[in-house]
Design a protein around this motif. Sequence first.
Motif, PDB file in Angstrom:
ATOM      1  N   THR A 166      -8.862  -2.226  -0.547  1.00 28.84           N
ATOM      2  CA  THR A 166      -8.390  -1.766  -1.856  1.00 28.84           C
ATOM      3  C   THR A 166      -8.760  -2.768  -2.944  1.00 28.84           C
ATOM      4  OG1 THR A 166      -6.528  -0.614  -0.814  1.00 28.84           O
ATOM      5  CG2 THR A 166      -6.360  -1.041  -3.168  1.00 28.84           C
TER       6      THR A 166
ATOM      7  N   CYS B 107      -5.581  -3.105   2.787  1.00 28.40           N
ATOM      8  CA  CYS B 107      -5.215  -3.886   1.591  1.00 28.40           C
ATOM      9  C   CYS B 107      -6.420  -4.654   1.061  1.00 28.40           C
ATOM     10  CB  CYS B 107      -4.082  -4.849   1.911  1.00 28.40           C
ATOM     11  SG  CYS B 107      -2.512  -4.044   2.306  1.00 28.40           S
TER      12      CYS B 107
ATOM     13  N   THR C 288       0.848  -1.183   0.000  1.00 28.62           N
ATOM     14  CA  THR C 288       0.000   0.000   0.000  1.00 28.62           C
ATOM     15  C   THR C 288       0.886   1.236   0.000  1.00 28.62           C
ATOM     16  OG1 THR C 288      -1.837   1.088   1.161  1.00 28.62           O
ATOM     17  CG2 THR C 288      -0.160   0.018   2.521  1.00 28.62           C
TER      18      THR C 288
END
Length: 615
Positions: free
Chosen positions: A190, A187, A124
């Motif tokens: 995303t 994460c 990230t």
Amino acid sequence: MTALVKESGASLNSVEYELTGGYDKSKTDDAVKLAFSDLTAQIGLPTGEKKTILDGISGSAHTGQVMAVMGPTGCGKTTFLSALGNRLDPSISMAGSSQISWGGQPWSAALKRCVGFIEQDDVTFPELTVRQALMFAARLRLAGSKEEREERVEQLISEMKLEKCSDVLIGGGLVHGISGGQRKRVCIATELISKPRFLLCDEPTSGLDSETALVIIGVLQGLTMDAGMCIVCSIHQPSSQVYSQFDSLCFLDDGRCVYFGKAGGTAIDYFEKLTNMKCPSQYNPPDWFMEQAVNNKLEGVKIQVPKTDDFHDGALDIQDKGFAVSFYEQTLVIFERSWVKTKVTKLNTPFYLQQISIGVIMGILFVGLGDDESDIFSRVSFAFNYLMGALYLPIMEVLFLFLQDSLTLRKDLLAKAHHPLPYYVAKILSVTPVLAILLVLMTVSTYTLGFYKFGSVQQFLAILAAQFVVGNVFASLGICIGAYVKNPEFLMSVTMIWLVWLFAFSGFFVPIDSIMPPLRWMVVINPASYGFALFFQIILKLGPDVPDFKCAEQSNYEVCDQAGSNGLITPDEVLEHYQLDSPIGTCFAVLISMYVLCFSAGYYFFQGKIGIWLK
């Protein structure tokens, strides 16, 4: 029914058990069934032999359940997930009989945005806040209006329980930020931005405490029902609470599948019958399974799951519609994201002090420049100092530009978030303001100290323009070097060789007429020689108060010894003496052409580098 295979030398009970796959068929949506058959992978060894790291694994995962992939270290869990996500290392070869069906579809580019992959290491942007990171991802991966993207981001922040840290820097490394569990959920969020149908998680609880791990798996379990997803999750040694959250289990040992079916009591019964041992009541079942594998109690065991007639069934309708947003919007979003990161990492007090200090140190040497012949070489050195600043600092600023983003870039490209070209353009554009600030700060302090007697606004602005052009030329050259050198360990060594060549053939140390004729072409193609000539001409010729220089008693200039000499040396005569008399316009034109050439070559090399990263 499916049978347990005992290979030669195995001393285990023969067991037959009902293959349920660990799923309730009443909750199964075949559109997102992930089926795999006879997954066999090998890797070459230095001896020339091949080692099997996946040995004929078959089965399927379905909507409504989280399938756990367990096994001791080195059993093939990551390779198995990488095969399912079409992310295998090129050094690993799959057998021709291996088949994978994603909702009835073979792998294609259209599936990139349908398959989310959570890597074991958090990939990230440490310099962004949680909300910024998700919003930038939404702007790249989702078509639609600003309001729709913001709504999706807020929904994910709520689902991932990130409300309390939504405006905190993600952090990582030297950047202080959120906790490891929160970072893992970022994460996951995303990858969920584009609403994938399949989610593959490589040890999402690695390095987390048991309570945080339970939260992560609970979030994944909720996604299977709420979002209709198919989730496969590798996990090393979960706690009993975490293990209870899994619906099905695929247990691997040395690349072989030794169990595939329901988790919980069904798996315990199977391993007890297989080993003819009882799992102690005070034991965590996954710990006991792992103990049997580590102690070689499962050696030679291999489950064969027959390929069913509905292997390729599924109603997943996908079409490759290209990227979610246009080239322009991709470039804009990546530029904004890079600029936000730059403000956090670069534009701070140490950065400003560094550039001002460099300018002061360089300028203080030239305080009190006069108009004697002895002051000519000081101006030559002044021009070379400007060249050094516009050459060395930009190259070092961009040298690791792409390497720093290699993991996040690879992640975005594999998810088909954007094309490489908008990223390349945006990154260079985001560096340009930094270079401008860097060069302006250095130039102001240097020029003020050195030219307070003979300077002018016209000359100052011309030097700024020259610094900007020359700086961007060498920044593009630095990008070329950084993109061309594949091995990061050699990057600085190659750069040092380039720097020596640039300075050596710049025209400062040795005039072009004094260089061996076979080597003079190196001066002609060297951008440093044009930059040096440009700075020297601006210093000598531009401005209303540019002086002629008084001849020394023993002058190095022929004009001083000629009959009728007025005892002065003009700027043009100085330029001719140093063989730096190329017109200012010519220097600018050549440098701009070199910038375009380096920019284009850099993208060509960049494409080759990302090809390696994607593999």
